[in-house]
Design a protein around this motif. Structure first.
Motif, PDB file in Angstrom:
ATOM      1  N   GLU A 181      30.758  30.078  46.625  1.00 28.93           N
ATOM      2  CA  GLU A 181      30.105  29.662  47.854  1.00 28.93           C
ATOM      3  C   GLU A 181      29.563  30.888  48.593  1.00 28.93           C
ATOM      4  O   GLU A 181      30.172  31.963  48.541  1.00 28.93           O
ATOM      5  N   PRO A 182      28.412  30.746  49.270  1.00 29.30           N
ATOM      6  CA  PRO A 182      27.857  31.893  50.002  1.00 29.30           C
ATOM      7  C   PRO A 182      28.840  32.564  50.954  1.00 29.30           C
ATOM      8  O   PRO A 182      28.825  33.782  51.118  1.00 29.30           O
ATOM      9  N   LYS A 183      29.725  31.777  51.580  1.00 29.59           N
ATOM     10  CA  LYS A 183      30.678  32.375  52.516  1.00 29.59           C
ATOM     11  C   LYS A 183      31.669  33.296  51.809  1.00 29.59           C
ATOM     12  O   LYS A 183      32.219  34.230  52.422  1.00 29.59           O
ATOM     13  N   ASP A 184      31.912  33.065  50.517  1.00 31.60           N
ATOM     14  CA  ASP A 184      32.863  33.874  49.759  1.00 31.60           C
ATOM     15  C   ASP A 184      32.187  34.978  48.954  1.00 31.60           C
ATOM     16  O   ASP A 184      32.874  35.768  48.302  1.00 31.60           O
ATOM     17  N   LEU A 185      30.868  35.029  49.007  1.00 32.54           N
ATOM     18  CA  LEU A 185      30.137  35.907  48.094  1.00 32.54           C
ATOM     19  C   LEU A 185      30.452  37.397  48.292  1.00 32.54           C
ATOM     20  O   LEU A 185      30.728  38.100  47.307  1.00 32.54           O
ATOM     21  N   PRO A 186      30.411  37.954  49.512  1.00 27.21           N
ATOM     22  CA  PRO A 186      30.710  39.385  49.626  1.00 27.21           C
ATOM     23  C   PRO A 186      32.068  39.775  49.058  1.00 27.21           C
ATOM     24  O   PRO A 186      32.200  40.815  48.396  1.00 27.21           O
ATOM     25  N   ARG A 187      33.089  38.965  49.305  1.00 29.52           N
ATOM     26  CA  ARG A 187      34.423  39.281  48.796  1.00 29.52           C
ATOM     27  C   ARG A 187      34.453  39.259  47.267  1.00 29.52           C
ATOM     28  O   ARG A 187      35.007  40.169  46.634  1.00 29.52           O
ATOM     29  N   GLN A 188      33.829  38.245  46.668  1.00 24.08           N
ATOM     30  CA  GLN A 188      33.830  38.147  45.211  1.00 24.08           C
ATOM     31  C   GLN A 188      32.965  39.232  44.576  1.00 24.08           C
ATOM     32  O   GLN A 188      33.315  39.792  43.533  1.00 24.08           O
ATOM     33  N   VAL A 189      31.833  39.528  45.214  1.00 27.64           N
ATOM     34  CA  VAL A 189      30.969  40.595  44.697  1.00 27.64           C
ATOM     35  C   VAL A 189      31.700  41.930  44.757  1.00 27.64           C
ATOM     36  O   VAL A 189      31.636  42.742  43.828  1.00 27.64           O
ATOM     37  N   ALA A 190      32.395  42.198  45.859  1.00 31.08           N
ATOM     38  CA  ALA A 190      33.132  43.456  45.989  1.00 31.08           C
ATOM     39  C   ALA A 190      34.187  43.577  44.899  1.00 31.08           C
ATOM     40  O   ALA A 190      34.383  44.663  44.325  1.00 31.08           O
ATOM     41  N   ARG A 191      34.855  42.486  44.603  1.00 32.58           N
ATOM     42  CA  ARG A 191      35.873  42.527  43.542  1.00 32.58           C
ATOM     43  C   ARG A 191      35.239  42.850  42.190  1.00 32.58           C
ATOM     44  O   ARG A 191      35.730  43.710  41.453  1.00 32.58           O
ATOM     45  N   GLY A 192      34.132  42.175  41.876  1.00 33.69           N
ATOM     46  CA  GLY A 192      33.454  42.453  40.614  1.00 33.69           C
ATOM     47  C   GLY A 192      32.882  43.858  40.556  1.00 33.69           C
ATOM     48  O   GLY A 192      32.921  44.531  39.524  1.00 33.69           O
ATOM     49  N   LEU A 193      32.361  44.324  41.701  1.00 36.01           N
ATOM     50  CA  LEU A 193      31.790  45.668  41.756  1.00 36.01           C
ATOM     51  C   LEU A 193      32.867  46.723  41.575  1.00 36.01           C
ATOM     52  O   LEU A 193      32.656  47.734  40.881  1.00 36.01           O
ATOM     53  N   GLN A 194      34.043  46.521  42.176  1.00 37.61           N
ATOM     54  CA  GLN A 194      35.127  47.486  42.010  1.00 37.61           C
ATOM     55  C   GLN A 194      35.536  47.603  40.545  1.00 37.61           C
ATOM     56  O   GLN A 194      35.745  48.713  40.023  1.00 37.61           O
ATOM     57  N   GLU A 195      35.626  46.479  39.856  1.00 41.57           N
ATOM     58  CA  GLU A 195      35.967  46.505  38.427  1.00 41.57           C
ATOM     59  C   GLU A 195      34.897  47.241  37.629  1.00 41.57           C
ATOM     60  O   GLU A 195      35.201  48.035  36.723  1.00 41.57           O
ATOM     61  N   PHE A 196      33.640  47.015  37.970  1.00 45.75           N
ATOM     62  CA  PHE A 196      32.529  47.689  37.291  1.00 45.75           C
ATOM     63  C   PHE A 196      32.586  49.203  37.531  1.00 45.75           C
ATOM     64  O   PHE A 196      32.436  49.998  36.596  1.00 45.75           O
ATOM     65  N   LEU A 197      32.803  49.613  38.772  1.00 43.88           N
ATOM     66  CA  LEU A 197      32.859  51.047  39.086  1.00 43.88           C
ATOM     67  C   LEU A 197      34.046  51.707  38.394  1.00 43.88           C
ATOM     68  O   LEU A 197      33.935  52.841  37.900  1.00 43.88           O
ATOM     69  N   ASP A 198      35.184  51.022  38.339  1.00 45.12           N
ATOM     70  CA  ASP A 198      36.359  51.576  37.669  1.00 45.12           C
ATOM     71  C   ASP A 198      36.063  51.850  36.187  1.00 45.12           C
ATOM     72  O   ASP A 198      36.564  52.827  35.619  1.00 45.12           O
TER      73      ASP A 198
END
Length: 409
Positions: free
Chosen positions: A126-143
């Motif tokens: 859902e759009p309301k949850d998007l920043p939190r989920q994107v941040a989680r995926g981005l952190q895994e990608f950066l790691d």
């Protein structure tokens, strides 16, 4: 608590910071280059160049390359310097472009070159949850991808009305966001890592100025055509934001000869005529694709589907007619068009150029209309630029602040 490591201090008039930025941008444009070459190209004194190179080397932004020193010269050897990139490591920036159906992650070096990228789909989020989920995926990608190199932070680019100073999305109709503090939400999900946010059209325009064609540094207009349609204007190396950072809203620019109905109540608006959303819906209605996905239309055209090709050419000509209006009003040295089919196939760029030149009253040179210099990597490069551009403008301040934060942490 251990005292913070002080960053380099600027002279009271900011001259040292300005000189450091000049040296860094000169190395970006001409490196590897000896200090004497930097002085000649920048107009700074040899002593000023030497001082700034010492600071920039110490901060890890520039490195000396003694192996490239020319032999057989008289006097002290001229050791070239270059940005700290490549196999030797050097700092990197993370980037995320937040789209409607998906986000694109990237890691870029100081030259804006993509070292790694990843697509993160928004299915079921859902759009309301998007920043939190994107941040989680981005952190895994950066790691997975940064691999021990200094990470300067993350740049984030998104469509709609964005206030970069506040780090907020003022309005994004497709995601239903209003006054959303996206930068802070992403930073929180990334453990407090610095996150800078800007509109994606402005971010791409800035990446063209920083890393692209020289003409972009004089003046450019950038037109972004995706699920969101917006634009950006750059003059003398500065991207215009306008009051409230609201510049660039061209969704309701009238497209000549278009009768497409728009939700605003009028017809012929650019977003209602040429957006990815509209293209996908038309393709589905015509039986070209099984679902309203622009990528499927592009793939079908590449596979030889004439209906898909015809639809993409229709869209390209509509984009070209809108481009003609922007040319006539602003007459920039360069118009950069980010549009999916023309990024992948130059035939569609030629359709845009042809329609623009046919309608424009001031432009008879189609070569002034180009695709982004980064090609299909335009989104991660632009996102990374949101973070890198302030660095190239104030390197001592930016890195000094990060050193202090790291010591406090």
């Amino acid at each position: 608590m251990t005292p913070a490591t002080p960053g380099p201090r600027m002279a009271g008039d900011g001259r040292r910071e300005a000189n450091a930025a000049t040296v860094l941008r000169t190395v970006l444009g001409h490196g590897p280059v000896a200090r004497s070459g930097i002085a000649r190209l920048s107009g700074l004194s040899p002593a000023a160049v030497s001082r700034q190179c010492t600071d920039l080397v110490r901060l890890g932004l520039v490195r000396e390359l003694p192996e490239l020193t020319a032999g057989g010269t008289v006097g002290r050897p001229q050791i070239p310097v270059d940005l700290h990139t490549g196999a030797s490591g050097g700092p990197v920036a993370g980037g995320v472009h937040l789209g409607v159906p998906l986000s694109t992650f990237g890691v870029v070096d100081l030259r804006g070159r993509v070292l790694a990228r990843h697509t993160f789909t928004h299915d079921g989020i859902e759009p309301k949850d998007l920043p939190r989920q994107v941040a989680r995926g981005l952190q895994e990608f950066l790691d997975r991808t940064v691999q021990g190199r200094p990470l300067l932070g993350v740049g984030a680019a998104v469509g709609g009305w964005v206030d970069p100073g506040e780090g907020t999305v003022v309005r994004h109709d497709a995601l239903g966001w209003h006054r959303r503090p996206v930068a802070a939400e992403l930073a929180r999900g990334l453990g407090g890592l610095e996150v800078r946010l800007d509109n994606h059209a402005r971010a791409i325009a800035q990446s063209e100025i920083l890393f692209g064609r020289p003409a972009a540094r004089r003046s450019l207009v950038h037109l972004f055509v995706g699920n969101v349609v917006d634009a950006a204007l750059g003059i003398a190396g500065v991207v215009h934001q306008g009051p409230g950072s609201g510049a660039g809203d061209v969704a309701h620019l009238p497209v000549p000869d278009s009768t497409a109905p728009c939700s605003c109540g009028r017809t012929g608006c650019l977003e209602a005529t040429a957006s990815n959303t509209v293209l996908g819906q038309v393709a589905l209605r015509r039986g070209i694709v099984p679902e309203p996905d622009t990528s499927l239309v592009v793939d079908a055209a590449a596979a030889g589907d004439r209906r898909a090709d015809r639809l993409l050419r229709e869209r390209a000509r509509a984009v070209g007619r809108a481009t003609a209006l922007l040319l006539d009003v602003l007459n920039p040295d360069l118009v950069v068009v980010t549009e999916q089919s023309s990024l992948l196939d130059p035939d569609y760029l030629e359709e845009i150029r042809g329609a623009a030149v046919d309608l424009s009253h001031v432009c008879d040179d189609p070569e002034r209309i180009v695709s982004p210099h980064a090609g299909p990597s335009v989104l991660p490069v632009a996102a990374g630029t949101v973070l890198l551009n302030p660095l190239f403008r104030s390197p001592l301040q930016a890195i000094g602040r990060r050193l202090s934060e790291a010591a406090l942490g």
